[in-house]
Design a protein around this motif. Structure first.
Motif, PDB file in Angstrom:
ATOM      1  N   PHE A  19      40.397 -40.433  27.911  1.00 24.88           N
ATOM      2  CA  PHE A  19      39.861 -41.589  28.645  1.00 24.88           C
ATOM      3  C   PHE A  19      40.066 -42.879  27.851  1.00 24.88           C
ATOM      4  O   PHE A  19      39.760 -42.960  26.669  1.00 24.88           O
ATOM      5  CB  PHE A  19      38.366 -41.375  28.902  1.00 24.88           C
ATOM      6  N   PHE A  21      39.902 -47.402  28.250  1.00 28.13           N
ATOM      7  CA  PHE A  21      39.475 -48.544  29.069  1.00 28.13           C
ATOM      8  C   PHE A  21      40.699 -49.424  29.344  1.00 28.13           C
ATOM      9  O   PHE A  21      40.817 -50.536  28.843  1.00 28.13           O
ATOM     10  CB  PHE A  21      38.343 -49.304  28.366  1.00 28.13           C
ATOM     11  N   PHE A  29      36.154 -50.285  37.576  1.00 27.54           N
ATOM     12  CA  PHE A  29      35.032 -50.107  36.652  1.00 27.54           C
ATOM     13  C   PHE A  29      33.641 -50.324  37.253  1.00 27.54           C
ATOM     14  O   PHE A  29      32.750 -49.484  37.039  1.00 27.54           O
ATOM     15  CB  PHE A  29      35.220 -50.965  35.394  1.00 27.54           C
ATOM     16  N   MET A  32      32.876 -47.286  39.196  1.00 28.34           N
ATOM     17  CA  MET A  32      32.817 -46.106  38.324  1.00 28.34           C
ATOM     18  C   MET A  32      31.504 -46.024  37.566  1.00 28.34           C
ATOM     19  O   MET A  32      30.834 -44.985  37.551  1.00 28.34           O
ATOM     20  CB  MET A  32      33.981 -46.135  37.321  1.00 28.34           C
ATOM     21  N   SER A  36      28.430 -43.364  38.045  1.00 27.75           N
ATOM     22  CA  SER A  36      28.444 -42.368  36.965  1.00 27.75           C
ATOM     23  C   SER A  36      27.211 -42.395  36.073  1.00 27.75           C
ATOM     24  O   SER A  36      26.857 -41.390  35.473  1.00 27.75           O
ATOM     25  CB  SER A  36      29.666 -42.571  36.058  1.00 27.75           C
ATOM     26  N   VAL A  37      26.599 -43.562  35.946  1.00 29.26           N
ATOM     27  CA  VAL A  37      25.458 -43.695  35.033  1.00 29.26           C
ATOM     28  C   VAL A  37      24.183 -43.847  35.854  1.00 29.26           C
ATOM     29  O   VAL A  37      23.948 -44.906  36.466  1.00 29.26           O
ATOM     30  CB  VAL A  37      25.651 -44.909  34.090  1.00 29.26           C
ATOM     31  N   GLN A 137      28.296 -44.974  21.926  1.00 32.30           N
ATOM     32  CA  GLN A 137      28.772 -43.594  22.163  1.00 32.30           C
ATOM     33  C   GLN A 137      30.294 -43.476  22.031  1.00 32.30           C
ATOM     34  O   GLN A 137      30.816 -42.380  21.872  1.00 32.30           O
ATOM     35  CB  GLN A 137      28.309 -43.136  23.549  1.00 32.30           C
ATOM     36  N   PHE A 138      31.010 -44.600  22.103  1.00 33.83           N
ATOM     37  CA  PHE A 138      32.468 -44.574  21.957  1.00 33.83           C
ATOM     38  C   PHE A 138      32.923 -44.947  20.535  1.00 33.83           C
ATOM     39  O   PHE A 138      34.113 -44.907  20.237  1.00 33.83           O
ATOM     40  CB  PHE A 138      33.128 -45.534  22.959  1.00 33.83           C
ATOM     41  N   LYS A 166      24.408 -42.224  26.502  1.00 38.20           N
ATOM     42  CA  LYS A 166      24.309 -40.874  27.056  1.00 38.20           C
ATOM     43  C   LYS A 166      23.691 -40.043  25.934  1.00 38.20           C
ATOM     44  O   LYS A 166      24.125 -40.155  24.780  1.00 38.20           O
ATOM     45  CB  LYS A 166      25.708 -40.366  27.386  1.00 38.20           C
ATOM     46  N   HIS A 182      22.998 -34.360  35.856  1.00 41.90           N
ATOM     47  CA  HIS A 182      23.885 -35.532  35.897  1.00 41.90           C
ATOM     48  C   HIS A 182      25.066 -35.258  36.836  1.00 41.90           C
ATOM     49  O   HIS A 182      25.453 -36.127  37.622  1.00 41.90           O
ATOM     50  CB  HIS A 182      24.380 -35.880  34.481  1.00 41.90           C
ATOM     51  N   LYS A 186      26.230 -37.207  40.217  1.00 44.40           N
ATOM     52  CA  LYS A 186      27.579 -37.701  40.530  1.00 44.40           C
ATOM     53  C   LYS A 186      28.050 -37.182  41.905  1.00 44.40           C
ATOM     54  O   LYS A 186      28.684 -37.911  42.667  1.00 44.40           O
ATOM     55  CB  LYS A 186      28.573 -37.307  39.423  1.00 44.40           C
ATOM     56  N   LYS A 199      37.119 -35.751  34.813  1.00 41.63           N
ATOM     57  CA  LYS A 199      36.576 -36.878  34.027  1.00 41.63           C
ATOM     58  C   LYS A 199      35.887 -36.339  32.774  1.00 41.63           C
ATOM     59  O   LYS A 199      36.009 -36.918  31.687  1.00 41.63           O
ATOM     60  CB  LYS A 199      35.582 -37.669  34.888  1.00 41.63           C
ATOM     61  N   LEU A 203      36.774 -37.308  28.841  1.00 37.06           N
ATOM     62  CA  LEU A 203      35.799 -37.935  27.935  1.00 37.06           C
ATOM     63  C   LEU A 203      35.509 -37.099  26.681  1.00 37.06           C
ATOM     64  O   LEU A 203      34.888 -37.593  25.734  1.00 37.06           O
ATOM     65  CB  LEU A 203      34.483 -38.192  28.676  1.00 37.06           C
ATOM     66  N   PHE A 236      20.789 -39.971  30.410  1.00 35.11           N
ATOM     67  CA  PHE A 236      21.148 -41.368  30.122  1.00 35.11           C
ATOM     68  C   PHE A 236      19.873 -42.130  29.794  1.00 35.11           C
ATOM     69  O   PHE A 236      18.912 -42.086  30.568  1.00 35.11           O
ATOM     70  CB  PHE A 236      21.871 -42.002  31.315  1.00 35.11           C
TER      71      PHE A 236
HETATM   72  O1  PRE Z   1      29.529 -39.143  31.570  1.00 30.76           O
HETATM   73  C1  PRE Z   1      30.161 -39.537  32.539  1.00 30.76           C
HETATM   74  O2  PRE Z   1      30.498 -38.822  33.436  1.00 30.76           O
HETATM   75  C2  PRE Z   1      30.471 -40.937  32.614  1.00 30.76           C
HETATM   76  O3  PRE Z   1      31.272 -41.271  33.431  1.00 30.76           O
HETATM   77  C3  PRE Z   1      29.791 -41.839  31.726  1.00 30.76           C
HETATM   78  C4  PRE Z   1      30.463 -43.147  31.398  1.00 30.76           C
HETATM   79  C5  PRE Z   1      29.606 -43.843  30.331  1.00 30.76           C
HETATM   80  O4  PRE Z   1      28.523 -43.396  30.020  1.00 30.76           O
HETATM   81  O5  PRE Z   1      30.071 -44.854  29.814  1.00 30.76           O
HETATM   82  C6  PRE Z   1      31.790 -42.953  30.853  1.00 30.76           C
HETATM   83  C7  PRE Z   1      32.844 -43.769  31.080  1.00 30.76           C
HETATM   84  C8  PRE Z   1      32.774 -44.887  32.028  1.00 30.76           C
HETATM   85  O6  PRE Z   1      32.717 -46.048  31.255  1.00 30.76           O
HETATM   86  C9  PRE Z   1      31.552 -44.869  32.839  1.00 30.76           C
HETATM   87  C10 PRE Z   1      30.518 -44.037  32.568  1.00 30.76           C
END
Ligand code: PRE
Ligand code: SAM
Length: 243
Positions: A19, A21, A29, A32, A36-37, A137-138, A166, A182, A186, A199, A203, A236
């Motif tokens: 993954f 950006f 975004f 997404m 997702s969150v 987290q990244f 997360k 979670h 989704k 996804k 990640l 989260f």
């Molecule tokens: O855990 C997931 O499924 C996610 O998509 C989480 C998450 C995040 O927490 O940042 C991951 C990447 C994207 O930026 C949007 C959401």
């Protein structure tokens, strides 16, 4: 702002790449992250409210890993302190370019400085508010303590760090349940099983979640006076650390 629907993982991918950006993610975004969150909008609104309360005159508010600037804009709407500048930083050129373009068509006047840089390399000065909204987290785990120590040193007395992440859980049943819930969230947001699993693979090894205990210990070791969770929806959470 454009709101394209996220379908990046809707079709079977021969090879699932890590993954990033990049432009493709930037295009979808807002959709997404919203889908997702769990609780994303509530967290963004609260960041605005907290910035309204904690921003000090002649200080800076940092949005670290700003993406398209959702937290920056929420802060801007609530800050009333005089001579208070928002510094928004992201190391994705695609994100920064789109955020700058969106801001250019925005009518409100505000002191927002958008920088394309690695948050591990910038200096933090006179900070009254610092936001890390799903960014730490990244960052490689080995670099997290040093980053938080730098943030703490750059903060004014009375400053606030808002850290959303997360979370992982030490208890195996909790971990399995929260991850499963979670994924249900989704699904409720319209993602298919295939999208969720592809996804998740993308990640892996990129988004490294830690427990609240680990976060709290690191924040306290960095010097913060206290650290608590103010919001949590499944795995989260958003934390407040006070200087
Ligand atoms: O855990 C997931 O499924 C996610 O998509 C989480 C998450 C995040 O927490 O940042 C991951 C990447 C994207 O930026 C949007 C959401
Ligand atoms: C999940 S997004 C953040 C969402 C955003 N804060 C919001 O509230 O909408 C994570 C962002 O952190 C950025 N990022 C990750 N590591 C970074 C680093 N070391 N320096 C700067 N930005 C980073 C990514 O490019 C990405 O835009």
């Amino acid at each position: 702002m454009q709101f394209n629907k996220d379908s990046l993982y809707a079709n079977p991918l021969g090879e699932i790449t890590t993954f990033k950006f990049d432009d493709a993610v930037v295009n979808v975004f807002p959709d997404m992250i919203q889908r997702s969150v769990p609780g994303y909008s509530a967290i963004i609104s609260a960041i605005g409210l907290l910035a309204g309360r904690f921003s000090q005159s002649h200080s800076q508010c940092y949005d670290l890993g700003c993406s398209l600037g959702a937290a920056t804009l929420a802060m801007r709407d609530q800050i009333t302190a005089a001579d208070c500048r928002i510094v928004a930083v992201d190391n994705s050129a695609a994100m920064v370019e789109r955020f700058k373009r969106n801001l250019a068509v925005d009518e409100a006047k505000a002191s927002i400085d958008i920088q394309c840089a690695d948050i591990r390399e910038i200096s933090i000065e006179r900070a009254s508010v610092v936001v890390l909204n799903f960014t730490l987290q990244f960052v490689p785990v080995a670099d997290r303590a040093r980053l938080l120590e730098k943030i703490y040193r750059g903060m004014l007395p009375g400053g606030i760090l808002i850290l959303s992440e997360k979370l992982a859980f030490d208890n195996e049943r909790q971990q399995a349940l929260q991850v499963d819930m979670h994924h249900h969230f989704k699904k409720m947001q319209g993602y298919s099983e295939l999208e969720i699993s592809q996804k998740r693979s993308a990640l892996e090894n990129v988004l490294l979640a830690e427990s609240f205990d680990v976060h709290r210990r690191r924040l306290m070791a960095a010097g913060f006076d206290s650290a608590e969770i103010w919001f949590q929806y499944f795995n989260f959470a958003s934390m407040i650390a006070l200087k």
